[in-house]
Design an enzyme around this catalytic site. Sequence first.
Site, mmCIF file in Angstrom:
data_model
loop_
_atom_site.group_PDB
_atom_site.id
_atom_site.type_symbol
_atom_site.label_atom_id
_atom_site.label_comp_id
_atom_site.label_asym_id
_atom_site.label_seq_id
_atom_site.Cartn_x
_atom_site.Cartn_y
_atom_site.Cartn_z
ATOM 1 N N ARG A 87 49.301 25.606 20.572
ATOM 2 C CA ARG A 87 49.856 26.831 21.169
ATOM 3 C C ARG A 87 49.043 28.077 20.826
ATOM 4 N NH1 ARG A 87 55.027 24.485 20.047
ATOM 5 N NH2 ARG A 87 55.821 23.631 21.996
ATOM 6 N N LYS A 109 39.650 37.326 28.674
ATOM 7 C CA LYS A 109 39.969 36.475 29.827
ATOM 8 C C LYS A 109 39.345 35.117 29.546
ATOM 9 C CE LYS A 109 40.288 39.345 33.948
ATOM 10 N NZ LYS A 109 39.626 39.709 35.209
ATOM 11 N N GLU A 151 25.843 43.017 35.710
ATOM 12 C CA GLU A 151 27.188 43.340 35.189
ATOM 13 C C GLU A 151 27.138 44.637 34.368
ATOM 14 O OE1 GLU A 151 30.117 41.995 35.803
ATOM 15 O OE2 GLU A 151 29.805 39.905 36.382
ATOM 16 N N LYS A 203 33.910 48.580 28.434
ATOM 17 C CA LYS A 203 34.816 47.483 28.779
ATOM 18 C C LYS A 203 35.971 47.390 27.765
ATOM 19 C CE LYS A 203 35.621 42.804 30.011
ATOM 20 N NZ LYS A 203 35.231 41.571 30.621
ATOM 21 N N GLU A 213 45.398 43.040 32.830
ATOM 22 C CA GLU A 213 44.977 43.347 34.206
ATOM 23 C C GLU A 213 46.166 43.607 35.131
ATOM 24 O OE1 GLU A 213 41.182 41.631 36.007
ATOM 25 O OE2 GLU A 213 42.648 41.017 37.483
ATOM 26 N N ARG A 217 42.471 47.637 34.672
ATOM 27 C CA ARG A 217 41.435 46.653 34.378
ATOM 28 C C ARG A 217 40.794 46.082 35.640
ATOM 29 N NH1 ARG A 217 41.312 41.819 29.872
ATOM 30 N NH2 ARG A 217 39.319 40.953 30.561
ATOM 31 N N ASN A 221 36.452 44.439 38.319
ATOM 32 C CA ASN A 221 36.115 43.481 39.385
ATOM 33 C C ASN A 221 35.244 44.121 40.462
ATOM 34 O OD1 ASN A 221 37.641 41.466 38.130
ATOM 35 N ND2 ASN A 221 39.518 42.248 39.061
ATOM 36 N N HIS A 224 33.113 42.037 42.807
ATOM 37 C CA HIS A 224 33.462 40.628 42.634
ATOM 38 C C HIS A 224 34.177 40.020 43.846
ATOM 39 C CE1 HIS A 224 32.100 41.350 38.617
ATOM 40 N NE2 HIS A 224 32.278 40.080 38.290
ATOM 41 N N HIS A 228 32.506 36.576 44.614
ATOM 42 C CA HIS A 228 33.190 35.271 44.596
ATOM 43 C C HIS A 228 33.079 34.616 45.967
ATOM 44 C CE1 HIS A 228 35.805 36.586 40.944
ATOM 45 N NE2 HIS A 228 34.615 36.155 40.586
ATOM 46 N N HIS A 247 25.645 34.418 39.525
ATOM 47 C CA HIS A 247 26.846 35.265 39.581
ATOM 48 C C HIS A 247 26.451 36.751 39.593
ATOM 49 C CE1 HIS A 247 30.891 36.679 38.992
ATOM 50 N NE2 HIS A 247 30.508 37.347 37.915
HETATM 51 N N1 GLY Z 1 35.241 40.289 34.059
HETATM 52 C C1 GLY Z 1 36.256 41.231 34.362
HETATM 53 C C2 GLY Z 1 37.289 41.334 33.296
HETATM 54 O O1 GLY Z 1 37.102 40.844 32.188
HETATM 55 O O2 GLY Z 1 38.305 41.927 33.516
#
Ligand code: GLY
Length: 354
Positions: A87, A109, A151, A203, A213, A217, A221, A224, A228, A247
């Site tokens: 957990r 993430k 990025e 960040k 998010e 946040r 993106n 993105h 994507h 990417h």
């Molecule tokens: N890669 C975008 C984020 O971590 O929110």
Amino acid sequence: MDLRKTLDSYPQVFVVCDRTVEAFARLLGDYPTLTFYASESTKTPETAVEICRWLLEHGADRDALVIAVGGGVTTDLVGFAASIYKRGIRYANVPTTLLAMVDAGLGGKTGVNLDDYKNMLGSFRQPEFTWLLPDVLRSLPRREFLSGAAEMLKTFIIDNREDGYARTVKLLSDFAATGVSPVDTSAGLEELSALISAASAVKQDIVSRDPLERGERRVLNLGHTWAHAIEWWQHQAAGAPARPYTHGEAVAIGIIAAARKAEELGIAEALPAPSPASSAPSPSAPRRLSEKLAADFAACGLPTELPCSEDELAAAIARDKKAEASKGSGSKTVNYVLPVRIGKVVISAVSLPS
Ligand code: GLY
């Protein structure tokens, strides 16, 4: 802070690393180490379960710390395994790619792919720390370096802290023009390290205000939605390129597409006029944000044009997990992140045709 000393302060430490950086991972200390081939095709629930099984076989208890050593695939995957093992146990990142240093390895993430769906299973779990060692980038192939740099440019378009955008463009365009990587000179490495710190601080600040998010946040993106879609298109389409975009390259293209969309919607600001003191502006000088971004990215060696038509990408945009069904209607809404100028973006919900 000394990494060895930090690691020694944890009762149990386990290392999971990408095979390509195994020798480097062994330098962290004499810890049980699991190596695997990190790639999108091994970033799966099955690999996460294998990591958990290995932790169990090696007696990892709830106080254990798992260190992910590698690029974004490794940090996402190991973070995910750590978030489900017993957990949830602690993990930390030692990123070995620029992309993981400024993006994937920060912010908690975690995730794995589910069949063709990227990062469809995942969790939010903050790493104990992310250790930034820019020297490691010496062995990073140029294309991967540029992928991470995209990025970094994205981050500074969101928040142009310490004039990071222009400094990153200068660093990369010098690299493209001379062929000398910033990591190969002491001045270049110093500047790169400062830019990595500034980008990671941007960040971390955004994540600290919105870790899950729910709102702000989402600005991370930027580019993105298209990226994507491009990645999916190149994976699916019969006419997809033999040398697919990375990417970061797809993100660079996506940022320019986002700037065009912002111009179409009247959201992007006009570029400041050249100062009267400067010599007569060249007729090819960019007049719009998308043109400036495209010129800068091209000078950095990044691609700028979509590999297929917008129409071909539309289906991929609609199937992205970030496209949400609007209540009461059959249509879907995409939250586009659109640049207003360098250093400012907005989130704009746009309905897709049903
Ligand atoms: N890669 C975008 C984020 O971590 O929110």
